[in-house]
Scaffold this motif. Sequence first.
Motif, PDB file in Angstrom:
ATOM      1  N   PRO A 121       0.836  -1.205   0.000  1.00  0.00           N
ATOM      2  CA  PRO A 121       0.000   0.000   0.000  1.00  0.00           C
ATOM      3  C   PRO A 121       0.871   1.255   0.000  1.00  0.00           C
ATOM      4  O   PRO A 121       1.996   1.256   0.520  1.00  0.00           O
ATOM      5  CB  PRO A 121      -0.802  -0.113   1.309  1.00  0.00           C
ATOM      6  N   LEU A 122       0.343   2.313  -0.587  1.00  0.00           N
ATOM      7  CA  LEU A 122       1.057   3.587  -0.676  1.00  0.00           C
ATOM      8  C   LEU A 122       0.414   4.608   0.236  1.00  0.00           C
ATOM      9  O   LEU A 122      -0.805   4.826   0.183  1.00  0.00           O
ATOM     10  CB  LEU A 122       1.059   4.091  -2.117  1.00  0.00           C
ATOM     11  N   TRP A 123       1.234   5.266   1.052  1.00  0.00           N
ATOM     12  CA  TRP A 123       0.765   6.263   1.999  1.00  0.00           C
ATOM     13  C   TRP A 123       1.228   7.648   1.547  1.00  0.00           C
ATOM     14  O   TRP A 123       2.406   7.867   1.270  1.00  0.00           O
ATOM     15  CB  TRP A 123       1.301   5.967   3.393  1.00  0.00           C
ATOM     16  N   ASP A 124       0.290   8.562   1.425  1.00  0.00           N
ATOM     17  CA  ASP A 124       0.601   9.946   1.063  1.00  0.00           C
ATOM     18  C   ASP A 124       0.637  10.772   2.340  1.00  0.00           C
ATOM     19  O   ASP A 124      -0.397  10.991   2.979  1.00  0.00           O
ATOM     20  CB  ASP A 124      -0.451  10.492   0.097  1.00  0.00           C
ATOM     21  N   SER A 125       1.836  11.217   2.726  1.00  0.00           N
ATOM     22  CA  SER A 125       1.992  11.960   3.983  1.00  0.00           C
ATOM     23  C   SER A 125       1.327  13.325   3.937  1.00  0.00           C
ATOM     24  O   SER A 125       0.978  13.881   4.975  1.00  0.00           O
ATOM     25  CB  SER A 125       3.477  12.107   4.321  1.00  0.00           C
ATOM     26  N   LYS A 126       1.158  13.877   2.739  1.00  0.00           N
ATOM     27  CA  LYS A 126       0.475  15.169   2.626  1.00  0.00           C
ATOM     28  C   LYS A 126      -1.026  15.016   2.820  1.00  0.00           C
ATOM     29  O   LYS A 126      -1.657  15.784   3.552  1.00  0.00           O
ATOM     30  CB  LYS A 126       0.765  15.803   1.263  1.00  0.00           C
ATOM     31  N   LEU A 127      -1.583  14.017   2.163  1.00  0.00           N
ATOM     32  CA  LEU A 127      -3.025  13.790   2.274  1.00  0.00           C
ATOM     33  C   LEU A 127      -3.398  13.012   3.519  1.00  0.00           C
ATOM     34  O   LEU A 127      -4.568  12.972   3.903  1.00  0.00           O
ATOM     35  CB  LEU A 127      -3.525  13.033   1.038  1.00  0.00           C
ATOM     36  N   GLN A 128      -2.391  12.388   4.154  1.00  0.00           N
ATOM     37  CA  GLN A 128      -2.611  11.578   5.358  1.00  0.00           C
ATOM     38  C   GLN A 128      -3.624  10.462   5.118  1.00  0.00           C
ATOM     39  O   GLN A 128      -4.544  10.240   5.918  1.00  0.00           O
ATOM     40  CB  GLN A 128      -3.062  12.464   6.523  1.00  0.00           C
ATOM     41  N   ARG A 129      -3.433   9.770   4.018  1.00  0.00           N
ATOM     42  CA  ARG A 129      -4.298   8.628   3.717  1.00  0.00           C
ATOM     43  C   ARG A 129      -3.601   7.722   2.701  1.00  0.00           C
ATOM     44  O   ARG A 129      -2.624   8.122   2.059  1.00  0.00           O
ATOM     45  CB  ARG A 129      -5.653   9.082   3.175  1.00  0.00           C
ATOM     46  N   PHE A 130      -4.136   6.515   2.575  1.00  0.00           N
ATOM     47  CA  PHE A 130      -3.629   5.592   1.581  1.00  0.00           C
ATOM     48  C   PHE A 130      -4.200   5.957   0.218  1.00  0.00           C
ATOM     49  O   PHE A 130      -5.397   6.220   0.082  1.00  0.00           O
ATOM     50  CB  PHE A 130      -4.000   4.150   1.941  1.00  0.00           C
ATOM     51  N   VAL A 131      -3.341   5.950  -0.777  1.00  0.00           N
ATOM     52  CA  VAL A 131      -3.762   6.447  -2.099  1.00  0.00           C
ATOM     53  C   VAL A 131      -3.670   5.388  -3.189  1.00  0.00           C
ATOM     54  O   VAL A 131      -4.080   5.640  -4.324  1.00  0.00           O
ATOM     55  CB  VAL A 131      -2.919   7.673  -2.502  1.00  0.00           C
ATOM     56  N   GLY A 132      -3.137   4.228  -2.894  1.00  0.00           N
ATOM     57  CA  GLY A 132      -3.029   3.213  -3.934  1.00  0.00           C
ATOM     58  C   GLY A 132      -2.133   2.064  -3.520  1.00  0.00           C
ATOM     59  O   GLY A 132      -1.806   1.906  -2.337  1.00  0.00           O
ATOM     60  N   MET A 133      -1.734   1.284  -4.507  1.00  0.00           N
ATOM     61  CA  MET A 133      -0.837   0.148  -4.288  1.00  0.00           C
ATOM     62  C   MET A 133       0.308   0.237  -5.296  1.00  0.00           C
ATOM     63  O   MET A 133       0.101   0.609  -6.451  1.00  0.00           O
ATOM     64  CB  MET A 133      -1.576  -1.173  -4.496  1.00  0.00           C
ATOM     65  N   LEU A 134       1.498  -0.085  -4.828  1.00  0.00           N
ATOM     66  CA  LEU A 134       2.632  -0.241  -5.740  1.00  0.00           C
ATOM     67  C   LEU A 134       2.782  -1.732  -5.998  1.00  0.00           C
ATOM     68  O   LEU A 134       2.973  -2.514  -5.064  1.00  0.00           O
ATOM     69  CB  LEU A 134       3.913   0.317  -5.130  1.00  0.00           C
ATOM     70  N   THR A 135       2.665  -2.132  -7.246  1.00  0.00           N
ATOM     71  CA  THR A 135       2.675  -3.550  -7.579  1.00  0.00           C
ATOM     72  C   THR A 135       3.748  -3.854  -8.612  1.00  0.00           C
ATOM     73  O   THR A 135       4.316  -2.951  -9.246  1.00  0.00           O
ATOM     74  CB  THR A 135       1.312  -3.996  -8.137  1.00  0.00           C
ATOM     75  N   ILE A 136       4.000  -5.124  -8.795  1.00  0.00           N
ATOM     76  CA  ILE A 136       4.939  -5.546  -9.820  1.00  0.00           C
ATOM     77  C   ILE A 136       4.408  -5.200 -11.204  1.00  0.00           C
ATOM     78  O   ILE A 136       5.175  -4.964 -12.141  1.00  0.00           O
ATOM     79  CB  ILE A 136       5.204  -7.053  -9.696  1.00  0.00           C
ATOM     80  N   THR A 137       3.089  -5.154 -11.332  1.00  0.00           N
ATOM     81  CA  THR A 137       2.490  -4.757 -12.611  1.00  0.00           C
ATOM     82  C   THR A 137       2.955  -3.368 -13.016  1.00  0.00           C
ATOM     83  O   THR A 137       3.203  -3.100 -14.199  1.00  0.00           O
ATOM     84  CB  THR A 137       0.954  -4.793 -12.513  1.00  0.00           C
TER      85      THR A 137
END
Length: 382
Positions: A121-137
């Motif tokens: 999972p990807l965390w955006d410290s500015k928005l203070q929320r999870f914004v997506g997933m970093l995947t092998i795709t």
Amino acid sequence: MWRMFPLLCCRCPSPRRCRKRRNKVRPQPLAARIWIWAAHSCLCVCECSHVAIRLCDQLFIKCATTGFLTERDAAVYMSFMKNHSCYDAIPTSCKLVIFDTKLQVKRAFLALVANGLRAAPLWDSKLQRFVGMLTITDFINILHYYYRSPMVQMYELESHKIETWRDVYLQSSNRILISISPEASLFDAVYSLLKYKIHRLPVIDPESGNVLHILTHKRILKFLHIFWKKFPKPAFVSRQIQELGIGTFKNIATVQQTATLYDALAIFVERRVSALPVVDEQGKVVSLYSRFDVINLAARKSYNNLDMPMRDAVHGRSCFIEGVIKCYPYETLETIIDRIVHAEVHRLVLVDRANVVKGIISLSDLLQGMVLTPAGIDALLS
């Protein structure tokens, strides 16, 4: 560098209502902006008093792949999934890796390799929320798109931050984070995984906003297998896999061992498959090359040589190799499920007696045939 935190677990009599087990502390960033925290959970394997298999009154149901089945047979796995929540399937201890979007791409993929993971999972410290997933795709799409581009040098990509990739290089990809609540049923989780054609589904606590776990096809099928003997076995699991029609048997995606690694990446992108049987001139399977094998290119810094033949790419793998686990058309569904669960693989290669590839049976195929088809839902075609 990244740090490991000890994994904790506790036991409680009410898995669905217990809030103490959940991680209520929002993680703080580490020096490398990689977080690994404990997903506090419990799984009462020996206690299945909450198993309630509901059977309808109708005598028969028409299933797309299994013909006419008794309602008792068709509803067993579907009802099991509907009567268990996503939280029930979270293991007693697990490792969760989270990336801050300001982390360098190179360090992120090296962390995936080191931890044997396929996504985070990807965390955006500015928005203070999870914004997506970093995947092998993501990694595969970038390699495929920019390898032969005269405008971008491959070594430039790894110096970018994840947020740069998301803003510039991944504009055409799906940026919406698909997640599920821990209280949602496993049936809903299976439907989401298959409908959106994703392999990882974050379980996010709606109260704290924390990611508790990443649900996968493998985990859900393993959870079902734990309770395999706790309820009546449907008659159709004793039928041959070719008779049931569960799997892919036409237009099978394979790659010749003389083809290049770039050719394999093109098939991954165009066919959206998770693995490719590597075959010889007679169509006999000699190895299996999966999406996860591609991530090793980042560890070995060999993504500037995608013109290497698949024979060399297969032999050059160094870690986390998923071997070729085969099955045969005459084997039963029960045998197939036992083999794929115990081998802890994502798919079986269906071959004939001459070892020629005749099909692929994936975790998605099994969950579709066992859970969604009896409900009249074909998420794989939606």
